[in-house]
Scaffold this motif. Structure first.
Motif, PDB file in Angstrom:
ATOM      1  N   THR A   1      51.145  81.949  21.978  1.00  0.00           N
ATOM      2  CA  THR A   1      49.820  81.221  22.378  1.00  0.00           C
ATOM      3  C   THR A   1      48.731  81.585  21.776  1.00  0.00           C
ATOM      4  N   ASP A   2      47.495  80.874  21.901  1.00  0.00           N
ATOM      5  CA  ASP A   2      46.311  81.384  21.602  1.00  0.00           C
ATOM      6  C   ASP A   2      46.236  82.109  20.167  1.00  0.00           C
ATOM      7  N   LEU A   3      47.159  81.675  19.187  1.00  0.00           N
ATOM      8  CA  LEU A   3      46.763  82.364  17.889  1.00  0.00           C
ATOM      9  C   LEU A   3      45.540  82.045  17.205  1.00  0.00           C
ATOM     10  N   ILE A   4      45.191  83.174  16.572  1.00  0.00           N
ATOM     11  CA  ILE A   4      44.068  83.155  15.537  1.00  0.00           C
ATOM     12  C   ILE A   4      44.524  83.749  14.268  1.00  0.00           C
ATOM     13  N   SER A   5      43.849  83.424  13.438  1.00  0.00           N
ATOM     14  CA  SER A   5      44.273  83.865  11.964  1.00  0.00           C
ATOM     15  C   SER A   5      43.210  84.173  10.936  1.00  0.00           C
ATOM     16  N   SER A   6      43.501  84.939  10.073  1.00  0.00           N
ATOM     17  CA  SER A   6      42.706  85.097   8.985  1.00  0.00           C
ATOM     18  C   SER A   6      43.391  85.332   7.531  1.00  0.00           C
ATOM     19  N   ALA A   7      42.650  85.519   6.461  1.00  0.00           N
ATOM     20  CA  ALA A   7      43.331  85.547   5.164  1.00  0.00           C
ATOM     21  C   ALA A   7      42.292  86.266   4.116  1.00  0.00           C
ATOM     22  N   SER A   8      42.693  87.086   3.403  1.00  0.00           N
ATOM     23  CA  SER A   8      41.989  87.604   2.134  1.00  0.00           C
ATOM     24  C   SER A   8      42.858  87.714   1.070  1.00  0.00           C
ATOM     25  N   TYR A   9      42.241  87.239  -0.118  1.00  0.00           N
ATOM     26  CA  TYR A   9      42.928  87.519  -1.472  1.00  0.00           C
ATOM     27  C   TYR A   9      42.278  88.970  -2.049  1.00  0.00           C
ATOM     28  N   TYR A  10      43.078  89.199  -3.041  1.00  0.00           N
ATOM     29  CA  TYR A  10      42.485  90.654  -3.851  1.00  0.00           C
ATOM     30  C   TYR A  10      41.031  90.659  -4.062  1.00  0.00           C
ATOM     31  N   GLY A  11      40.422  91.821  -3.710  1.00  0.00           N
ATOM     32  CA  GLY A  11      39.039  91.981  -3.759  1.00  0.00           C
ATOM     33  C   GLY A  11      38.141  91.296  -2.819  1.00  0.00           C
ATOM     34  N   ASP A  12      38.712  90.532  -1.725  1.00  0.00           N
ATOM     35  CA  ASP A  12      37.856  90.100  -0.635  1.00  0.00           C
ATOM     36  C   ASP A  12      38.062  91.008   0.564  1.00  0.00           C
ATOM     37  N   SER A  13      37.011  91.086   1.394  1.00  0.00           N
ATOM     38  CA  SER A  13      37.076  91.824   2.842  1.00  0.00           C
ATOM     39  C   SER A  13      37.837  93.376   2.579  1.00  0.00           C
ATOM     40  N   ALA A  14      37.385  93.896   1.492  1.00  0.00           N
ATOM     41  CA  ALA A  14      38.017  95.312   1.315  1.00  0.00           C
ATOM     42  C   ALA A  14      39.542  95.342   1.000  1.00  0.00           C
ATOM     43  N   ASN A  15      40.136  94.376   0.409  1.00  0.00           N
ATOM     44  CA  ASN A  15      41.338  94.024   0.252  1.00  0.00           C
ATOM     45  C   ASN A  15      41.511  94.525  -1.362  1.00  0.00           C
ATOM     46  N   ARG A  16      41.948  95.849  -1.640  1.00  0.00           N
ATOM     47  CA  ARG A  16      42.028  96.276  -2.972  1.00  0.00           C
ATOM     48  C   ARG A  16      43.388  96.848  -3.040  1.00  0.00           C
ATOM     49  N   TYR A  17      44.582  96.197  -2.273  1.00  0.00           N
ATOM     50  CA  TYR A  17      45.806  96.755  -2.281  1.00  0.00           C
ATOM     51  C   TYR A  17      46.939  95.780  -2.494  1.00  0.00           C
ATOM     52  N   ALA A  18      46.429  94.590  -2.021  1.00  0.00           N
ATOM     53  CA  ALA A  18      47.373  93.334  -2.119  1.00  0.00           C
ATOM     54  C   ALA A  18      46.845  91.999  -2.891  1.00  0.00           C
ATOM     55  N   ASP A  19      47.783  91.250  -3.168  1.00  0.00           N
ATOM     56  CA  ASP A  19      47.298  89.943  -3.884  1.00  0.00           C
ATOM     57  C   ASP A  19      46.654  89.081  -2.856  1.00  0.00           C
ATOM     58  N   ASP A  20      47.497  88.708  -1.747  1.00  0.00           N
ATOM     59  CA  ASP A  20      47.139  88.208  -0.543  1.00  0.00           C
ATOM     60  C   ASP A  20      47.570  89.001   0.599  1.00  0.00           C
ATOM     61  N   VAL A  21      46.440  88.664   1.665  1.00  0.00           N
ATOM     62  CA  VAL A  21      46.771  89.475   3.289  1.00  0.00           C
ATOM     63  C   VAL A  21      46.693  88.170   4.094  1.00  0.00           C
ATOM     64  N   LEU A  22      47.760  88.104   4.988  1.00  0.00           N
ATOM     65  CA  LEU A  22      47.599  87.037   5.981  1.00  0.00           C
ATOM     66  C   LEU A  22      47.630  87.749   7.067  1.00  0.00           C
ATOM     67  N   ARG A  23      46.793  87.408   8.407  1.00  0.00           N
ATOM     68  CA  ARG A  23      47.193  88.151   9.537  1.00  0.00           C
ATOM     69  C   ARG A  23      46.966  86.948  10.851  1.00  0.00           C
ATOM     70  N   GLU A  24      47.597  87.165  11.838  1.00  0.00           N
ATOM     71  CA  GLU A  24      47.744  86.432  12.952  1.00  0.00           C
ATOM     72  C   GLU A  24      48.016  87.218  14.225  1.00  0.00           C
ATOM     73  N   SER A  25      47.221  86.660  15.192  1.00  0.00           N
ATOM     74  CA  SER A  25      47.222  87.365  16.560  1.00  0.00           C
ATOM     75  C   SER A  25      47.245  86.628  17.541  1.00  0.00           C
ATOM     76  N   GLY A  26      47.807  86.871  18.787  1.00  0.00           N
ATOM     77  CA  GLY A  26      47.885  85.917  19.994  1.00  0.00           C
ATOM     78  C   GLY A  26      48.411  86.708  21.270  1.00  0.00           C
ATOM     79  N   ASP A  27      49.278  86.049  22.079  1.00  0.00           N
ATOM     80  CA  ASP A  27      49.916  86.234  23.029  1.00  0.00           C
ATOM     81  C   ASP A  27      51.196  85.866  22.927  1.00  0.00           C
ATOM     82  N   TYR A  28      52.179  86.820  23.256  1.00  0.00           N
ATOM     83  CA  TYR A  28      53.512  86.479  23.396  1.00  0.00           C
ATOM     84  C   TYR A  28      54.004  86.152  24.842  1.00  0.00           C
TER      85      TYR A  28
END
Length: 287
Positions: free
Chosen positions: A175-202
């Motif tokens: 529940t209460d899931l929030i998320s973000s994403a960054s591609y290579y070169g964005d938001s200090a991402n210099r190690y992956a083509d894409d990064v997805l993140r999600e967090s909330g409550d289990y």
């Protein structure tokens, strides 16, 4: 773990923008977009430069090669720290994967044709020092092409928008899931083509809400993800750190396995801290 065919975006770069603005049709309502299974897709947007200096000769082209790669890179208990142990069951059925339905309920389905192989491993950090047990899942998936892996991530971004609450089982919810994403070169991402993140409550049966974090990273045709269902006594930062560190280490293994001369581009274990900052103040990974 989580997987689903792509929907309203053809590349993670484009989908990340849509994730902020909302993926909508002409009438401003959410649009399901073209079906990944049907093959009716809109043209992907221009892809950023890859984080991986890939050696084409090392790319898996069949199921056997994909399974060999997965065995080399997927996490073992020690990757999560000295307290982590194998859970029961330890490994998932390699012929199936998790799909989030239109009703926001997770189900197991056979692998689609664009996936060469996948494997999930389950771990547990036993209760100790005033903290409850933490459940961890590591997943590695090898697609036939980098484009297909990119479509998987684009579809996940759509899921994040349409399902802020998700049903894992009869008595388990996110529940209460929030998320973000960054591609290579964005938001200090210099190690992956894409990064997805999600967090909330289990939320388990009769239990108090606990931190949940999920993270997935892609290098070329390979995605690696880690989910953390923390127990009592953990805060969100601890849950995110557990998943991030193990995920980045698996990604480094992918880079070493597929990069030219094993160099693997800029991916590495010295960069996990770069994942700490994100626009919505949260990150995550897992099922």
């Amino acid at each position: 773990m989580r997987r689903r065919p792509a929907g309203c975006a053809g590349s993670v770069l484009l989908a990340a923008v849509l994730a902020l603005a909302g993926c909508t049709g002409d009438d401003g309502k959410p649009s399901a977009g073209p079906s990944h299974a049907s093959g009716t897709r809109s043209a992907p947007g221009p892809a950023p430069t890859s984080a991986l200096d890939a050696d084409p000769a090392k790319a898996p082209r069949d199921e056997a090669a994909a399974r060999t790669l997965i065995d080399e890179v997927i996490a073992e208990p020690a990757l999560f720290g000295p307290e982590a142990v194998e859970a029961t069951p330890y490994e998932s059925d390699p012929g199936r994967w998790s799909v989030l339905g239109d009703d926001c309920v997770w189900r197991q389905e056979p692998l689609p044709d664009d996936v060469l192989a996948t494997l999930s491993r389950h771990f547990e950090v036993p209760p100790a020092a005033g903290k409850g047990a933490a459940r961890l899942v590591a997943v590695v998936t090898v697609h036939r092409t980098a484009e297909e892996a990119d479509w998987e991530n684009a579809g996940m971004l759509e899921e994040m928008l349409r399902c802020p609450e998700q049903q894992l089982g009869a008595d388990e919810r996110l529940t209460d899931l929030i998320s973000s994403a960054s591609y290579y070169g964005d938001s200090a991402n210099r190690y992956a083509d894409d990064v997805l993140r999600e967090s909330g409550d289990y939320r388990g049966a009769g239990a108090a809400p606990a931190p949940y974090a999920w993270m997935q990273m892609r290098l070329g045709q390979v995605t690696v993800s880690v989910s953390v269902r923390a127990g009592r006594g953990y805060d969100m930062t601890e849950a995110q750190d557990i998943g991030r560190e193990a995920g980045v280490r698996m990604l480094r293994r992918v880079a070493d396995a597929l990069g030219r001369d094993g160099t693997g581009g800029e991916s590495g274990e010295d960069t996990p801290g770069a994942e700490g900052a994100q626009g919505n103040g949260a990150e995550g990974n897992g099922r």
